[in-house]
Structures are given as structure tokens and as C-alpha cells.
Design an enzyme around this catalytic site. Structure first.
Site, mmCIF file in Angstrom:
data_model
loop_
_atom_site.group_PDB
_atom_site.id
_atom_site.type_symbol
_atom_site.label_atom_id
_atom_site.label_comp_id
_atom_site.label_asym_id
_atom_site.label_seq_id
_atom_site.Cartn_x
_atom_site.Cartn_y
_atom_site.Cartn_z
ATOM 1 N N LYS A 160 -2.106 -1.463 -3.901
ATOM 2 C CA LYS A 160 -2.966 -0.281 -3.873
ATOM 3 C C LYS A 160 -2.127 0.988 -3.941
ATOM 4 C CE LYS A 160 -5.964 2.092 -0.686
ATOM 5 N NZ LYS A 160 -6.295 2.236 0.687
ATOM 6 N N LYS B 285 0.856 -1.183 0.000
ATOM 7 C CA LYS B 285 0.000 0.000 0.000
ATOM 8 C C LYS B 285 0.891 1.232 0.000
ATOM 9 C CE LYS B 285 -3.564 2.446 2.577
ATOM 10 N NZ LYS B 285 -4.581 2.374 3.610
HETATM 11 C C1 PBG Z 1 -7.539 3.338 5.375
HETATM 12 C C2 PBG Z 1 -7.749 3.266 3.922
HETATM 13 C C3 PBG Z 1 -7.523 4.261 2.923
HETATM 14 C C4 PBG Z 1 -8.020 3.740 1.730
HETATM 15 C C5 PBG Z 1 -8.481 2.463 2.008
HETATM 16 N N1 PBG Z 1 -8.277 2.178 3.357
HETATM 17 C C6 PBG Z 1 -7.025 5.648 3.013
HETATM 18 C C7 PBG Z 1 -5.686 5.973 3.503
HETATM 19 O O1 PBG Z 1 -4.805 5.114 3.611
HETATM 20 O O2 PBG Z 1 -5.528 7.140 3.823
HETATM 21 C C8 PBG Z 1 -8.062 4.466 0.403
HETATM 22 C C9 PBG Z 1 -9.055 3.958 -0.588
HETATM 23 C C10 PBG Z 1 -9.340 4.859 -1.716
HETATM 24 O O3 PBG Z 1 -8.703 5.905 -1.943
HETATM 25 O O4 PBG Z 1 -10.277 4.512 -2.456
HETATM 26 N N2 PBG Z 1 -6.258 3.347 5.806
#
Ligand code: PBG
Length: 326
Positions: A248, A195
């Protein structure tokens, strides 16, 4: 394979030839729909940068779950927006927290739908970070126990799968151990393994009200410049017990998906994130491109890169489009 002996156009001359040699088949089976759950009754607040998406109260999530199921979408991913935030993210692991209530309702009222829960603290902490903060530092090990508690509480509410997205080191092991200790050895973990610290999450943070109040997430989420590191992250999560690993965002990271597909044999999920969705919607609205075509092309590209599952805000639209083609 030289012209004129080989003519690639021979097999492109009509749709039946094209169908016969198509290498990637996007299917409704690949789609997962993310949903935002809020406290209250009758709530359906539009998320401005994500047309067609809303903060929904529980009974509206149930409706949306049925729509998804009827479209053939196998799974939804639940994000919760709690009433109360505090420094220890207590609503994240409360028995009657928003996600726990939502999961219970979905499992009671919607048959044949996998309910996945996002396990993170950022929506529940008053500072908006994904972990416990001490002296301005996001503490890794102190966070693990809270994540594990959140995951167990989701499983107790009936979640079919949990998805830790916090990027603390060691959290997959912590979650796996806690699930097993509580009798949930059969509950799989979909780990947000690679991520990245991405500006593409911007619309989501409005939707989930989870933007950090100070600093950013660079000390825990990955540097967009790295892909060898993605392999280390993924390998680590795999060894800690992840059943599905996620990359992601998706579109700007297709090389990472491809690379991980070569390295590991676990199922791979890719998260087609909020900013990727918003860009296409905005350009479509301006008449600058055909949003439907770009949606299908993008989802096919994510699958072609190696993803088995795609979390996408396009899930419903793509499912309808796939059904109308069949
Ligand atoms: C929570 C999380 C996030 C997303 C999914 N789970 C945001 C972040 O890390 O700030 C982002 C998903 C999206 O942008 O569609 N940590």
C-alpha cells in the site's frame, strides 16, 4: 522473432484475438470495497475528495454491503469513526465500538459477504497516531496489546478477517497470539505488510478523521524510497503468521508488488488508496481524461503486477463495468 516473420499485430487485429491472448483477467472476485462507518442514524455524509463515498451510519453500511454483495464483490473492509477519541484509543477495542456494531449488523443482515476490519488506533486516538504516544514518541511495544485487543473484539463481533494497518513491529504475532488464545485460530490476518508513509492517504484521513495532530508517520510507516525493506517487512509478517500480505499504496508501488510476488507465495493484496482514486476522479471531472477507462487500466495494472486482491474505492464501478462486459 524478427519482422517480417513475426508480426505482433496479427494477434491484435480484433477483439476475439485480443481476448484469447489476454494475460491478465481482472475479475469482480479480486475486488474489496472499503467503507467508513460512523455513529448515529440515517447518516450519509459525502466525503468531498472521494466522490461516491460517504461516512455511513450502521444501517446505511448494511445497505451498501448488500449493494456490494449483489454486484458480486466478495468482501468489504470496515473503517470506524468513533464518537470519542482519547490517548488510549479505548473505542478501538470497546465491545460496543463503532466497528464492532457495524460488523455485527453486517454479519446478521448480509449473507455471503466477507467482512474485514482495519485494525489500527489512528481513528481512535486524540493525537491521531497509530500507537500509544509517550513524550512525543510513538511507543511500539505498548501499542501491541491494544491492537491485539482491538483485533479480538472485532473477531468477537463476527469479523471474518482482521487487517492490522498500524505498522508497529511485531503486531502480526501479537494479533495472531491473541486471536488464538481467544478461540479465533481460524480467523485470518491480512497484514498491511509493506505500508509506505504516503501523501496519497490524504483524502482518507479526511474521511476517517485520522490525520496526526503533530508530526507525521515517518517513524513507523515505510520510506517510499525503499523496496528491499519491503521484502524484510513482508518476510517478517509471514513468519509471524500473516495469511495475506498487503502492499500500500498500489499504483506508485507496482514494482514493490511485482518484487514481492517473486519472493513469496502468500496471496497478495494491494491497496489502491484514496489519493489514487481522487486523482482519477478529479481529472475525469475536469474532462482531462476518461475516468472509467483509466479505472479499468489501473486495476488491471495492479493485478498484472502480481496482486490477487485489490482494495479499491472503484470496487462498485469496476464490478458494474465487468458485469456489463460479460
Ligand atoms: C490507518 C489507515 C490509513 C489508510 C488505511 N488504513 C491511513 C494512514 O495510514 O494514515 C489509508 C487508506 C487510503 O488512503 O485509502 N492507519
Amino acid at each position: 522473432m524478427l519482422f517480417p516473420d513475426y508480426r505482433p499485430r496479427r494477434l491484435r487485429q480484433n477483439e476475439n484475438f485480443r481476448r484469447m491472448i489476454r494475460e491478465t483477467q481482472l475479475s469482480v472476485d479480486n475486488l474489496i470495497l472499503p467503507l467508513f462507518s460512523v455513529e448515529g442514524k440515517g447518516v450519509k455524509s459525502p466525503i468531498p475528495s472521494m466522490p461516491g463515498h460517504y461516512q455511513l451510519s450502521v444501517e446505511n453500511i448494511v445497505k451498501e454491503g448488500k449493494v456490494a454483495r449483489d454486484l458480486g464483490i466478495p468482501a468489504v473492509m470496515i473503517f470506524g469513526i468513533p464518537k470519542k477519541k482519547d490517548s488510549l484509543a479505548m473505542s478501538a477495542y470497546a465491545k460496543n465500538g463503532i466497528v464492532q456494531k457495524t460488523v455485527k449488523a453486517l454479519k446478521n443482515k448480509v449473507k455471503d459477504l466477507i467482512v474485514i476490519t482495519d485494525v489500527c488506533l489512528c481513528e481512535y486516538t486524540d493525537h491521531g497516531h497509530c500507537g500509544v504516544v509517550q513524550d512525543g514518541i510513538i511507543e511500539n511495544d505498548a501499542t501491541l496489546d491494544l491492537l491485539a485487543r482491538a483485533a479480538v473484539s472485532h473477531a468477537q463481533a463476527g469479523a471474518d478477517m482482521v487487517a492490522p494497518s498500524d505498522m508497529m513491529d511485531g503486531r502480526v504475532a501479537a494479533v495472531r497470539e491473541a486471536l488464538d488464545e481467544n478461540g479465533f485460530e481460524i480467523t485470518p490476518i491480512m497484514s498491511y505488510a509493506a505500508k509506505y508513509c504516503s501523501a496519497f492517504y490524504y483524502p482518507f484521513r479526511q474521511a476517517a478523521e485520522s490525520a496526526p495532530k503533530f508530526g507525521d508517520r515517518r517513524t513507523y510507516q515505510m520510506d517510499p524510497a525503499n523496496s528491499l525493506e519491503a521484502i524484510r517487512e513482508v518476510t517478517m509478517d509471514m513468519e509471524e503468521g500473516a495469511d495475506i500480505i498487503m502492499v500500500k499504496p498500489a499504483l506508485a508501488y507496482l514494482d514493490v508488488i511485482f518484487r514481492i510476488r517473486q519472493e513469496i507465495d502468500l496471496p497478495i493484496a494491494a491497496y489502491n488508496v484514496s489519493g489514487e482514486f481522487a486523482m482519477i476522479k478529479a481529472a475525469d471531472k475536469l474532462g482531462w481524461l476518461d475516468g472509467n477507462q483509466v479505472m479499468m487500466e489501473s486495476l488491471t495494472a495492479i493485478k498484472r503486477a502480481g496482486a490477487d486482491m485489490i482494495l479499491t474505492y472503484f470496487a462498485k464501478e469496476a464490478a458494474s463495468k465487468l458485469a456489463s462486459r460479460a
